[in-house]
Design an enzyme around this catalytic site. Structure first.
Site, short mmCIF file in Angstrom:
data_model
loop_
_atom_site.label_atom_id
_atom_site.label_comp_id
_atom_site.label_asym_id
_atom_site.label_seq_id
_atom_site.Cartn_x
_atom_site.Cartn_y
_atom_site.Cartn_z
N ARG A 122 0.81 -1.24 0.00
CA ARG A 122 0.00 0.00 0.00
C ARG A 122 0.84 1.28 0.00
NH1 ARG A 122 -3.70 -2.91 3.43
NH2 ARG A 122 -5.34 -3.69 2.04
N LYS A 144 3.96 11.75 -11.09
CA LYS A 144 3.09 10.91 -11.92
C LYS A 144 3.82 9.60 -12.17
CE LYS A 144 0.45 14.09 -14.81
NZ LYS A 144 0.30 14.56 -16.21
N GLU A 186 11.00 17.52 -24.85
CA GLU A 186 10.32 18.03 -23.65
C GLU A 186 10.83 19.43 -23.31
OE1 GLU A 186 7.80 16.69 -22.08
OE2 GLU A 186 7.87 14.53 -22.49
N LYS A 228 8.87 23.20 -14.64
CA LYS A 228 7.99 22.09 -14.28
C LYS A 228 7.59 22.17 -12.81
CE LYS A 228 6.71 17.43 -14.40
NZ LYS A 228 6.71 16.14 -15.01
N GLU A 238 -3.28 17.77 -11.29
CA GLU A 238 -3.77 18.09 -12.62
C GLU A 238 -5.26 18.40 -12.68
OE1 GLU A 238 -1.65 16.11 -15.91
OE2 GLU A 238 -3.62 15.79 -16.78
N ARG A 242 -1.88 21.96 -14.66
CA ARG A 242 -0.83 20.98 -15.01
C ARG A 242 -1.03 20.38 -16.40
NH1 ARG A 242 2.07 16.38 -11.22
NH2 ARG A 242 3.35 15.54 -12.91
N ASN A 246 1.06 18.62 -20.71
CA ASN A 246 0.70 17.53 -21.63
C ASN A 246 0.66 17.99 -23.08
OD1 ASN A 246 0.36 15.81 -19.47
ND2 ASN A 246 -1.78 16.38 -19.21
N HIS A 249 1.31 15.69 -25.94
CA HIS A 249 1.28 14.32 -25.41
C HIS A 249 0.00 13.57 -25.76
CE1 HIS A 249 4.76 15.72 -23.26
NE2 HIS A 249 4.89 14.57 -22.60
N HIS A 253 0.79 10.28 -27.26
CA HIS A 253 0.51 8.99 -26.61
C HIS A 253 -0.26 8.06 -27.55
CE1 HIS A 253 0.92 10.46 -22.14
NE2 HIS A 253 2.06 10.38 -22.78
N HIS A 266 9.60 8.33 -26.75
CA HIS A 266 8.54 9.18 -26.22
C HIS A 266 8.68 10.61 -26.79
CE1 HIS A 266 5.62 10.90 -23.56
NE2 HIS A 266 6.52 11.67 -22.97
N1 GLY Z 1 4.69 14.84 -18.07
C1 GLY Z 1 3.57 15.64 -17.77
C2 GLY Z 1 3.40 15.91 -16.32
O1 GLY Z 1 4.23 15.54 -15.51
O2 GLY Z 1 2.38 16.47 -15.94
#
Ligand code: GLY
Length: 363
Positions: A122, A144, A186, A228, A238, A242, A246, A249, A253, A266
């Site tokens: 957990r 994340k 990035e 960041k 998010e 946030r 993305n 992305h 993705h 990526h």
């Molecule tokens: N890679 C996007 C974020 O960390 O929100």
């Protein structure tokens, strides 16, 4: 060595240690301020051969108990099967609730190790020790952690912040150039979403970026990390802001999962995604052609792809509908209004976009 801090809304936060040689100093840091009683170093086979045994030996020399758990490299292994295998081996080795994980590697390792840490018994603490440019500037901070399903990227995951992050740019000396480019995608994104001057500096220095070392490289890492961390500090889970991280992305993705996580890195998929999402911003009248061209020119100067591969537009739309940001059946995008600033509608960065419009950018 520089120390940055990721502050969280809860008032807590965690430090990022940045500088050449910080990986060597990781054992003494853990000895003076432990994160767990023992350490499970999770890595992939490539990084284990490059740095794993050295880190393990350093931990043992510092009198710390550590075991290494590695898996085959590549995004195609970022799944629940890998998580199950590592957690099973950790259990057999007696790793308990009072222990901690060290994620040693690139973005895939950080995600798998972070996911294991968030779920094992957990949840146990973990440390991020990123070894690729992409994981240094993006995935190692912000908490994340996720694994992929065959049909969708990063769909099973948690928000689980590391206790500490150690970023050692010496690891970049051994990084293959394709992986370096992946990280630069990035970094270009950071300029587009938040910092026009930074973008201008990247443009001016584009010819030497892939050879950047020393203090200049540390300056880039620090600048991207501060962009960041500022965003994560305001919206770690998010809720809205946030989402700007993305950019590129959502389509990126979809491209990664439709090409089975094997064709593109990526960063390459994100670069293609930035071109297509940039075109979407153009169709919506949010920014102009000159800014889109500037963005794409910089991506191409870094030898990143911007053209959509031969994939059907309807498959991409179907995949985008599975994206975590979709709401009320409509895809949600964060899109730029100019280089250095993102668009808002009714005060929100997440913009619902009609799939027919997305199709227009893909065909
Ligand atoms: N890679 C996007 C974020 O960390 O929100």
């Amino acid at each position: 060595m520089r120390k940055l801090v990721v502050k969280l809304e809860s008032g807590q936060g965690y430090p990022i240690h940045l500088g050449r040689g910080v990986l060597r100093r990781l054992p003494s840091s853990l000895r003076s301020r432990p994160v767990g009683e023992r350490y499970a170093v999770i890595t992939d086979h490539t990084v284990r051969d490059l740095y794993g045994e050295t880190v393990l030996a350093g931990l043992e020399r510092a009198g710390l108990h550590a075991r290494i758990f590695s898996f085959a490299p590549g995004e195609a292994r970022k799944n629940l099967r890998t998580v199950e295998s590592i957690a099973g081996r950790m259990l057999k080795a007696g790793i308990s609730r009072s222990d901690a994980v060290i994620a040693l590697g690139g973005g895939v390792v950080g995600d798998v190790a972070g996911y294991v840490a968030a779920s094992y018994m957990r949840g146990i603490p973990y440390i991020q020790a990123p070894t690729t440019l992409l994981s240094m500037v993006d995935s190692s901070i912000g908490g994340k952690v996720a694994v992929d399903l065959d049909s969708a990227k990063n769909i099973i995951g948690h928000f689980w912040h590391p206790s500490r992050v150690f970023i050692d740019p010496t690891c970049l000396d051994t990084l293959p150039v394709r992986q370096q480019r992946s990280g630069w995608a990035e970094i270009v994104k950071h300029g587009v979403i938040a910092d026009r001057d930074y973008f201008g500096w990247l443009e001016k220095n584009a010819a030497r970026l892939l050879r950047l070392r020393g203090k200049a490289m540390e300056d880039v890492l620090a600048r991207s990390l501060s962009i960041k961390s500022r965003i994560v500090a305001k919206d770690a889970r998010e809720a809205d802001l946030r989402m700007v991280l993305n950019y590129g992305h959502t389509i990126g993705h979809a491209i990664e999962s439709l090409t089975r996580y094997r064709k593109y890195t990526h960063g390459e998929a994100v670069a293609i995604g930035m071109n297509l999402e940039g075109r979407l911003a153009l169709l919506l009248g949010l920014w102009d052609q000159a800014d889109l061209d500037r963005q794409n020119r910089l991506l191409r100067r870094l030898r990143l792809p911007t053209r959509l591969p031969d994939l059907s537009a309807s498959k991409i739309i179907r995949s985008i509908r599975h994206d975590k940001k979709s709401s009320n059946g409509l895809p949600v995008f964060a899109l730029p209004r100019r280089i250095g600033a993102m668009a808002t509608r009714d005060g929100r960065f997440g913009l619902h976009v009609d799939p027919a419009l997305i199709k227009g950018t893909l065909t």
